[in-house]
Design a protein around this motif. Structure first.
Motif, PDB file in Angstrom:
ATOM      1  N   SER A 183       0.828  -1.209   0.000  1.00 15.32           N
ATOM      2  CA  SER A 183       0.000   0.000   0.000  1.00 15.32           C
ATOM      3  C   SER A 183       0.860   1.254   0.000  1.00 15.32           C
ATOM      4  N   VAL A 184       1.886   1.272   0.856  1.00 18.69           N
ATOM      5  CA  VAL A 184       2.771   2.434   0.919  1.00 18.69           C
ATOM      6  C   VAL A 184       3.520   2.604  -0.396  1.00 18.69           C
TER       7      VAL A 184
ATOM      8  N   GLY B 164      -3.432   4.310   7.769  1.00 15.68           N
ATOM      9  CA  GLY B 164      -4.703   3.693   7.399  1.00 15.68           C
ATOM     10  C   GLY B 164      -4.568   2.194   7.237  1.00 15.68           C
ATOM     11  N   GLY B 165      -3.443   1.741   6.675  1.00 21.24           N
ATOM     12  CA  GLY B 165      -3.204   0.306   6.554  1.00 21.24           C
ATOM     13  C   GLY B 165      -3.089  -0.364   7.909  1.00 21.24           C
TER      14      GLY B 165
ATOM     15  N   VAL C 252      -6.531  -0.783   9.263  1.00 15.77           N
ATOM     16  CA  VAL C 252      -7.232  -1.929   8.678  1.00 15.77           C
ATOM     17  C   VAL C 252      -6.813  -3.223   9.367  1.00 15.77           C
ATOM     18  N   LEU C 253      -5.501  -3.393   9.585  1.00 17.27           N
ATOM     19  CA  LEU C 253      -5.011  -4.615  10.226  1.00 17.27           C
ATOM     20  C   LEU C 253      -5.452  -4.683  11.683  1.00 17.27           C
ATOM     21  N   ALA C 254      -5.442  -3.535  12.373  1.00 15.75           N
ATOM     22  CA  ALA C 254      -5.875  -3.522  13.773  1.00 15.75           C
ATOM     23  C   ALA C 254      -7.357  -3.843  13.889  1.00 15.75           C
TER      24      ALA C 254
ATOM     25  N   LEU D  23      -7.396   6.388  16.679  1.00 12.87           N
ATOM     26  CA  LEU D  23      -6.142   7.139  16.788  1.00 12.87           C
ATOM     27  C   LEU D  23      -5.317   7.031  15.513  1.00 12.87           C
ATOM     28  N   LEU D  24      -5.262   5.849  14.934  1.00  7.00           N
ATOM     29  CA  LEU D  24      -4.488   5.676  13.700  1.00  7.00           C
ATOM     30  C   LEU D  24      -5.078   6.504  12.557  1.00  7.00           C
ATOM     31  N   LEU D  25      -6.398   6.557  12.473  1.00 13.10           N
ATOM     32  CA  LEU D  25      -7.025   7.305  11.386  1.00 13.10           C
ATOM     33  C   LEU D  25      -6.926   8.815  11.599  1.00 13.10           C
TER      34      LEU D  25
END
Length: 612
Positions: free
Chosen positions: A108-109, A155-156, A159-161, A176-178
């Motif tokens: 993704s990155v 964002g990736g 998704v994994l979390a 928090l990640l978003l």
């Protein structure tokens, strides 16, 4: 044979949306810097930048500097490498899933960065005309690379979390990640480095990349089920307009051996590890299969010594621990013999198992199959110039997808599985369209041009993508699709059609041998027949259930109805399929959803000699 090939070839097609994404973002950038530059809301962007510049404060400036450094290239690369290493070492997760999670994040990155760089070559936009709080990089202001990279990375991780955590903990971590890419976007505008539209498109670019990668790498199994575990058949209108109800496949004897006899287990040594093999042995013993003979596959013997083991003793059951390639090789041996086959999905693709609605977990799949029933499914038999007669369970094809299989790097396939096919696919985007003729059930040849042709016994790819929405493994027919998108609009139309259609009942009435159907503005064309003869004007690469074969000018595929007995779990009663009302398509009439049905003369009904 590679167990990952079948899913890799076709699921890899999803990653071809990334070049289309780059073209779309570049087109948007040309509009922003061209005809839309003076129109609202772009006309107020300078005012937003100056308003923020006039209200800068020490604390906010320091926080924005930290967010900007967090999303800088050096930070993103370092954090991605650390995250990928952590994903590969996380305990309690199967190795295949660890590699897939790592590939999703790194891919993704990297993909977002590639799209960003391609767009900046086409679109040149100056930085906002306000005081900058840091040195401006040499790239275009549109889109924001910092924001796109932060969206792809954080964002990736979100998704994994979301897939691993639950409850309030999941909501907190994902939230928090978003927040990070949003904070980076505000910081970049605050610091005078980007226009608001630059960061908005940066968020869009990163989000679209995540969507493509997530859909390609992570799968689901939508759709209804019958009592045997097969997808529920489509409702099909008859001549009077009344809809038939869903039909069931008759079930046979219990799947587990009812009497004495040998159980032969075919094991792919890489797909089925020692722990899985031990659990398979125990499960079989628990179901009364005490006389077990195991054989491992090799490159020279993709079905192991199955043929010899079946011939030397009375065999009551064959168990295949592997992926689509191993299942296909075993099905070729067992075709027409009546010995039931139980599938333990241990490959990367497992497309046949998914289309048969088997559980994804190997232990659960075997346990439920042994407690279920045996059902006859069709096989495809195929041959051509330089291709000896053999069989397939999933799909066969020629053209673009076969070229991807042929030229994919073996090293990358070992590391990333089917995701490595995207690099091979990019090399073939400019390949010329092929000229071919299609003959259905001995009818008149149809002259066509296409990028690729696929003949399928089942219809859904990884993620439930309905490449062949009419295909059913018990229909007594094979389905055909020609892919021929013209330009960016054609690729987008094909992608939209495939991504927005359910796996069953997707495209209007079921085809017969006397019909063809076009969809996605002509980028997709569907056929149905018991025998398909393909002739190519020039030699084309060919593939069979994801295995590459030598290029040739001919392929002939025939259906073998009910040739393979498969052990399937017993499900609940079949869910009825909601009828959309009778569909009466006149010659060339347009259907809902953009599909076109064209009537053709009735097809020959008799099957060729040798087809069971």
């Amino acid at each position: 044979m590679s167990n990952a090939h079948s899913a890799g070839v076709r699921s890899g097609l999803l990653l071809l949306l990334l070049p289309l994404q780059a073209a779309s973002v570049a087109g948007l950038g040309l509009l922003v810097t061209g005809p839309l530059a003076g129109r609202w809301p772009l006309s107020v962007e300078d005012g937003v930048n100056w308003a923020l510049a006039d209200r800068r404060e020490t604390l906010v400036t320091a926080v924005s500097a930290g967010m900007s450094r967090l999303a800088a290239t050096e930070s993103i690369v370092t954090l991605t490498l650390v995250a990928v290493l952590a994903l590969l070492l996380v305990p309690g997760v199967p190795q295949v899933r660890r590699w897939r999670n790592a590939a999703f994040l790194a891919g993704s990155v990297a993909a977002q960065s590639a799209v960003f760089l391609l767009v900046t070559v086409v679109v040149g936009r100056a930085r906002p005309d306000v005081p900058h709080l840091e040195a401006a990089p040499p790239t275009s202001s549109f889109p924001s690379g910092h924001v796109g990279a932060a969206t792809a990375l954080f964002g990736g991780l979100a998704v994994l979390a979301a897939g691993r955590l639950s409850g309030a903990r999941r909501a907190l971590v994902v939230g928090l990640l978003l927040l990070v890419p949003t904070a980076v976007a505000v910081s970049r505008v605050y610091r005078g480095m980007h226009h608001p539209s630059d960061v908005a498109v940066g968020l869009l670019n990163g989000g679209c990349t995540l969507l493509v990668m997530a859909y390609a790498l992570f799968w689901s199994t939508p759709g209804t089920r019958t009592s045997t575990g097969l997808p529920a058949p489509r409702t099909r209108p008859d001549d009077t307009g009344a809809a038939h109800t869903a039909t069931r496949i008759p079930t046979a004897a219990p799947a587990a051996p009812a009497g004495p006899g040998r159980t032969v287990v075919v094991r792919h040594p890489h797909g089925c590890d020692d722990g899985t093999a031990a659990r398979v042995r125990a499960l079989l013993r628990g179901h009364g299969c005490t006389d077990q003979v195991w054989t491992s596959t090799t490159a020279e013997e993709p079905a192991g010594a199955l043929a010899a083991r079946v011939a030397e003793a009375d065999t009551a059951l064959v168990v295949v621990c592997g992926g689509d390639g191993t299942v296909r090789a075993c099905a070729d041996v067992l075709s027409g013999g009546g010995i039931p086959l139980a599938i333990v999905p241990c490959g990367t693709g497992n497309l046949l198992a998914r289309n048969l609605r088997l559980p994804a977990d190997p232990d659960t799949a075997l346990r439920e199959a042994l407690a279920g029933t045996t059902v006859g499914i069709d096989l495809g038999r195929i041959h051509g110039d330089g291709l000896a007669p053999t069989r397939f369970t999933v799909m066969a094809g020629a053209g673009f997808d076969a070229a991807m299989v042929r030229d994919a790097s073996a090293r990358l396939k070992r590391r990333l599985g089917w995701a490595a096919y995207v690099l091979s696919a990019l090399r073939h985007l400019g390949d010329p369209r092929m000229r071919l003729s299609v003959r259905l059930d001995g009818g008149a040849p149809l002259e066509r041009r296409a990028r690729m042709v696929v003949v399928g016994n089942v219809g859904s790819l990884q993620g439930g993508l309905p490449l062949l929405p009419d295909a059913r493994p018990d229909s007594g027919r094979l389905e055909v699709v020609l892919l021929d998108p013209r330009g960016v609009a054609g690729w987008l139309a094909a992608a939209r059609h495939l991504l927005t259609r359910p796996a069953t009942g997707a495209s209007g009435p079921r085809l017969t041998g006397g019909q063809e159907r076009r969809a996605a503005r002509g980028a997709l064309e569907y056929f149905s027949a018991e025998r398909i003869d393909l002739r190519f004007a020039r030699p084309q690469p060919r593939e069979l259930d994801g295995d590459a074969f030598a290029a040739g000018t001919r392929l002939t595929a025939e259906v073998e109805p009910g040739a393979l007995r498969v052990c399937l779990p017993v499900r609940g009663p079949a869910e009825s399929v909601a009828a959309a009302g009778p569909v009466r398509a006149a010659d060339g009439a347009e259907e809902p959803g953009g599909a076109r049905v064209t009537a053709r003369p009735p097809a020959r009904t008799g099957r060729p000699d040798g087809v069971r």
